[in-house]
Write an enzyme that holds these catalytic residues in place. Structure first.
Site, mmCIF file in Angstrom:
data_model
loop_
_atom_site.group_PDB
_atom_site.id
_atom_site.type_symbol
_atom_site.label_atom_id
_atom_site.label_comp_id
_atom_site.label_asym_id
_atom_site.label_seq_id
_atom_site.Cartn_x
_atom_site.Cartn_y
_atom_site.Cartn_z
ATOM 1 N N ILE A 137 0.839 -1.297 0.029
ATOM 2 C CA ILE A 137 0.059 0.138 0.055
ATOM 3 C C ILE A 137 0.768 1.173 0.138
ATOM 4 O O ILE A 137 1.851 1.294 0.954
ATOM 5 C CB ILE A 137 -0.960 0.091 1.291
ATOM 6 C CG1 ILE A 137 -1.758 -1.150 1.483
ATOM 7 C CG2 ILE A 137 -1.870 1.238 1.294
ATOM 8 C CD1 ILE A 137 -2.741 -1.445 2.409
ATOM 9 N N LYS A 206 4.166 0.946 13.250
ATOM 10 C CA LYS A 206 3.766 1.749 12.027
ATOM 11 C C LYS A 206 3.281 2.741 12.125
ATOM 12 O O LYS A 206 3.226 3.919 11.366
ATOM 13 C CB LYS A 206 2.945 0.535 11.131
ATOM 14 C CG LYS A 206 3.529 -0.583 10.932
ATOM 15 C CD LYS A 206 2.548 -1.776 10.157
ATOM 16 C CE LYS A 206 3.191 -3.101 9.949
ATOM 17 N NZ LYS A 206 2.062 -4.196 9.436
#
Length: 430
Positions: A137, A206
């Site tokens: 992504i 993340k």
């Protein structure tokens, strides 16, 4: 084509093998896009004698990773070995030598990203890490480049495929957490020790990277408030469904009044929200910006080829820059914005209590909530012998007040157990 960019690959496991495969399959396209032929000249591995089913000559494998970094026939470093200490040493050395680095190492970037970025800035070379967050992504480049002219206010994401797979199975099949975790391990979605995933550590790393880029500040993984999904029960899933929610492990980063808050925890999310429909092991990231409005990025968050694809995308960008003796866009200089403590969070809460099934209990529980300035929006009680189950949804309240309320409930003689406390995200989407 005379120009060759020589690559040193650190690590040749799942992601490394994906990188080699993609570069080999798309060699002509990569050459056309970069203006140079990319050649892997050295590969650092744990066992150089192991025969690998990859289109690379056996003699380029070595167990000396530093020799790869320092080799004269290496122009660009790809780090996909994982870990922190050794990877950091190797990346620092590469940057000191003026060699750009492409990495998929979320743990390292989450803990030392700003420091490594400063080294790259000083050396005048690229440090690229698109693959460190959400696999294939594209989210790092949009935050650094596409949305550079906008003001991002909030980023919310499903950042871990393992936990999303587990919660999907619990939601759709009514299965227990332990049973689905065992299934995920059997399918290879979860490690033998799943702590990094189910405990929220992976998502927190993340989230720290995303928050640092979105809000031009320094956020380390240790700054992220974190709760995992280990305590989410089938009852919680059932109640959420009854109320029009699904439970997702979300990473949420926001900036309000120049203060940044970053958190990872299981969340009641309205079924109508775009993230609610993200199933199985897919990831998705939802960005809110003042000018662009609402954006969502969706796709595979891990795996050999998806993550390898993100790495190769960075390699192509970096190779182009090498051809032009330049470097790509870098994030803004980080400012030290204060972090907003979790105690100041304002949201709704779901509270599940096991209480004595007798008159006056509901009134006492309501009084306890009121004493701590926590207002109740919904409540219902279901009896079961001498113990009843009490479900409450609060109005928007302060986390510190809710925690004090829970402590008082735990000390109450009429409350047998505070079974669950989860955050509810609803008003924030309006």
């Amino acid at each position: 084509m005379d120009r060759v960019i020589r690559i040193g690959l650190l690590g040749c496991g799942t992601v490394g093998a994906g990188v080699v495969t993609i570069l080999d399959r798309g060699a002509d396209d990569v050459t056309a896009r970069t203006g140079a032929r990319l050649q892997i000249t050295r590969v650092a591995v744990r066992d150089a004698t192991k025969v690998r089913d990859l289109p690379l000559p056996q003699e380029i494998y070595t167990e000396d990773a530093m020799a790869v970094v320092e080799a004269d026939d290496v122009d660009l470093i790809i780090e996909v070995m994982g870990g922190r200490d050794l990877a950091a040493t190797l990346m620092r050395r590469a940057l000191e030598l003026g060699k750009p680095v492409v990495t998929a190492n979320k743990e390292l970037i989450a803990h030392e990203g700003p420091e490594l970025a400063e080294l790259a800035r000083t050396a005048g070379v690229d440090l690229a890490f698109e693959a460190a967050v959400a696999g294939a992504i594209p989210i790092i480049k949009p935050l650094k480049e596409s949305l550079a002219g906008d003001r991002i206010t909030r980023v919310v994401g499903i950042l871990n495929g393992t936990t999303n797979y587990i919660l999907t199975r619990m939601t759709e099949e009514g299965a227990a957490y332990t049973d689905v975790l065992a299934e995920a391990q059997a399918l290879g979605y979860a490690e033998a020790d799943p702590t990094a995933d189910v405990g929220g550590h992976d998502a927190a790393a993340k989230a720290a990277i995303i928050a640092s880029l979105a809000f031009d500040t320094t956020v380390h993984a240790a700054d992220v408030f974190r709760e995992g999904i280990e305590s989410v029960s089938a009852t919680d899933i059932e109640v959420a469904d009854r109320l029009g929610y699904v439970i997702k492990l979300l990473g949420i980063a926001s900036e309000v009044d120049d203060r940044v808050a970053v958190r990872v925890h299981p969340t009641f999310l309205p079924k109508e929200h775009p993230l609610a429909g993200v199933r199985e092991s897919f990831n998705a990231i939802y960005v809110e910006a003042e000018a662009a409005g609402e954006l969502m990025f969706y796709g595979r968050g891990a795996g050999s080829l998806p993550t390898g694809s993100a790495v190769v995308g960075d390699v192509i960008d970096v190779a182009r820059n090498l051809m032009q003796t330049a470097r790509g866009p870098i994030a803004s200089d980080h400012r030290a914005k204060p972090l907003r403590p979790i105690e100041d969070l304002q949201t709704q809460y779901y509270v599940l209590l096991a209480v004595a099934d007798e008159p006056g209990v509901l009134a006492e529980v309501a009084r306890t909530f009121g004493d701590h300035d926590v207002s109740i929006a919904q409540v219902w009680q279901e009896g079961s012998g001498d113990t009843a189950q009490l479900v409450l949804i609060t109005h928007r309240s302060r986390e510190g007040d809710l925690r004090a309320c829970v402590e008082s409930l735990e000390a109450s003689s009429c409350v047998r157990k505070v079974t669950s406390v989860l955050r509810v995200e609803s008003e924030v989407w309006s």
